[in-house]
Design an enzyme around this catalytic site. Structure first.
Site, short mmCIF file in Angstrom:
data_model
loop_
_atom_site.label_atom_id
_atom_site.label_comp_id
_atom_site.label_asym_id
_atom_site.label_seq_id
_atom_site.Cartn_x
_atom_site.Cartn_y
_atom_site.Cartn_z
CB CYS A 43 -0.94 0.17 0.97
SG CYS A 43 -2.33 1.25 0.95
CG HIS A 90 -3.80 -3.58 3.20
ND1 HIS A 90 -2.62 -3.18 3.92
CD2 HIS A 90 -4.44 -2.63 2.46
CE1 HIS A 90 -2.85 -1.92 3.97
NE2 HIS A 90 -3.74 -1.37 2.77
CD GLU A 106 -1.85 -6.30 5.38
OE1 GLU A 106 -1.98 -4.83 5.82
OE2 GLU A 106 -1.21 -6.66 4.44
N GLY A 135 -3.83 -15.82 36.76
CA GLY A 135 -4.55 -16.73 36.43
C GLY A 135 -4.72 -16.59 35.13
CG ASP A 170 -0.43 -12.91 28.23
OD1 ASP A 170 -0.73 -14.02 27.34
OD2 ASP A 170 -1.16 -11.89 28.03
CB SER A 171 0.93 -14.53 34.23
OG SER A 171 -0.33 -14.95 34.91
#
Length: 517
Positions: free
Chosen positions: A86, A174, A176, A229, A232-233
């Protein structure tokens, strides 16, 4: 700092010109098992040696404007495989002898390829008629010097081109976005077949190499991690546990703003995972700090301050701890950085981004800092983490405090916990939970008139929100069945004292955010 193991893989550099789709480019590239990084267009990495190919993103700017963004491509153009998307395609044309002009028609949305050059390696496996997604107001009228046309649509003649004598390609659409049906194939053609990038960056390799890096980085040091909880962690904890075992100390703080019974349920969930977890109930302390505060940013900062205080006290109880682990992921980092390298507007503070107070004196380790949310889940699955835990919806760090608009009281928290419990439990019962990326309820700072029995009521209104997304950067509301919403609304009003009205939020992100504060 990039983990050492990233140096073992071919990398793709994505230069960001401020497009809303830039992160999608990175994710599509990673879906090909190729590691990619996003950098502002005017803040290139110190060394480009490790990058096998470069992609230029789109932009809200025009190459014809006085504010046109000018990247320094002297170390890239003609030296590394380059793909302009683009704005990137228009930039390569406009400043290399071509002509970019305002479009006569609005070129936005779905289009179909009407011409593809014969025997074109870039379009291998893509046929005439393939759908692409356009999003621009300028159009490339004339190709740059040595430009060769590769594809057109009915309305856009120069939809794709290459520059002869270079490994430089450009596309006006685009690839993507989901609506470009062969976009992933085009990226694979460019990166793997043309640029020769090796596609070997997989969840299994990430786990193996990250654990090796963590062992080398941490040695016998002790690490403390704040568990939430969430996905990620939890994934960060399991990775660290694989590397350092009992030298990882996990702390789960109850800020009094969790979902109903979540503190007990999460602690139970971690039993049997082999993690060393300590639960700390500091709910009264957080509620005291929030008393009378209505401003969303001040609420976030108050929660962050008390969390650090509580966490620091717990960290001091661990003898000789030297590292703080965080579950920071890639969007946390790049959403806080302007695409143009300048100061970006503060939409809301990220609870796990930024420096630590000097008094904590801990070094930081962030094993997931290079991953998007969906990649975190795939890494967790490759380590055998329970699918139910990996499938949990994201939950904001400040908890229900940013879902209660206005000041926070214990009564309001209780009301929202009950409403949220009915909503989330209903999604699971109706087999809708896994079809939603994130869901929750908001307690609004308004009362409305209602009638219960023969009596007038003047009680709270709650808003339900359910969105679909892949990484939280963009999101759309979920069209939940009317019958489900009807039953959920009835259950909330009948069972939760203090609520007499339920509404459903049908806003997308952008322009709205997922959370209301």
């Amino acid at each position: 700092m990039l983990l050492l193991h990233m140096q073992q893989h071919d990398k793709v550099l994505i230069l960001d010109f401020g497009s809303q789709y830039t992160q999608l480019i990175a994710r599509r590239v990673r879906e090909l098992n190729i590691y990619s990084e996003i950098h502002p267009f005017n803040h290139l990495p110190e060394s480009l040696e490790a990058y096998k190919a470069v992609i230029l993103s789109g932009s809200p700017c025009s190459v014809r404007g006085e504010d046109a963004l000018h990247p320094d491509l002297s170390a890239i153009r003609g030296k590394k495989p380059l793909l302009g998307v683009c704005y990137g395609a228009q930039y390569l044309a406009h400043f290399s002898g071509g002509n970019v002009a305002p479009s006569n028609t609005r070129e936005y949305g779905r289009a179909n390829l009407s011409f593809i050059k014969d025997n074109c390696e870039f379009f291998e496996g893509v046929n005439v008629g393939s759908q692409v997604w356009m999003s621009h107001s300028d159009t490339i009228k004339d190709l740059p010097e040595n430009g060769e046309l590769l594809a057109s649509t009915h309305d856009v003649q120069n939809a794709a081109y290459m520059i002869k004598g270079e490994t430089t390609y450009a596309i006006q659409f685009h690839p993507e976005v989901y609506h470009s049906t062969d976009g992933k194939q085009l990226l694979e053609n460019f990166l793997v077949n043309i640029a020769g990038v090796t596609a070997d960056w997989t969840p299994d390799s990430f786990v193996e190499e990250t654990v090796t890096d963590l062992k080398a980085q941490l040695g016998n040091d002790k690490v403390v991690l704040g568990l939430s909880g969430g996905v990620d962690s939890t994934v960060a904890a399991v990775l660290l546990h694989k590397a350092i075992g009992d030298n990882l100390y996990c702390v789960f703080v109850n800020n009094g703003l969790l979902r109903k019974n979540e503190f007990e349920n999460v602690l139970t969930q971690y039993e049997g995972m082999g993690l060393n977890v300590k639960g700390v109930d500091a709910s009264a302390r957080f509620l005291d700090a929030l008393a009378g505060e209505s401003d969303p940013e001040k609420k976030r900062k108050a929660i962050g301050r008390v969390f650090i205080e509580v966490f620091d006290e717990e960290a001091h109880l661990i003898e000789d701890v030297t590292w703080l682990a965080q579950g920071t992921i890639y969007p946390d980092v790049i959403e806080s950085v302007s695409a143009t390298g300048g100061p970006s507007a503060t939409i809301k503070s990220h609870h796990n981004v930024g420096g630590l107070p000097d008094f904590m004196k801990l070094k930081v380790v962030e094993p997931l800092k290079a991953l998007f949310k969906d990649e975190v889940r795939r890494v967790g699955a490759s380590m055998g983490i329970d699918a139910e835990l990996l499938g949990r919806h994201p939950f904001p760090g400040p908890g229900l405090a940013i879902r209660i608009l206005g000041d926070i009281t214990a009564e309001k928290v209780h009301i929202l916990q009950e409403v949220d419990h009915i909503f989330i439990s209903g999604l699971k019962e109706w087999d809708l939970y896994d079809k939603v990326w994130q869901a929750g309820a908001m307690l609004l700072p308004v009362n409305s008139v209602g009638v219960m029995g023969d009596e007038r009521t003047y009680e709270k209104c709650v808003a339900l929100r359910a969105v679909e997304s892949t990484d939280g950067m963009t999101a759309d509301w979920v069209n939940l069945p009317y019958e489900f919403l009807q039953k959920t609304s009835n259950a909330i009003i009948n069972k939760v004292k203090g609520v007499n009205r339920v509404v459903y939020d049908i806003s997308s992100k952008p322009p709205a955010t997922i959370e209301w504060e």
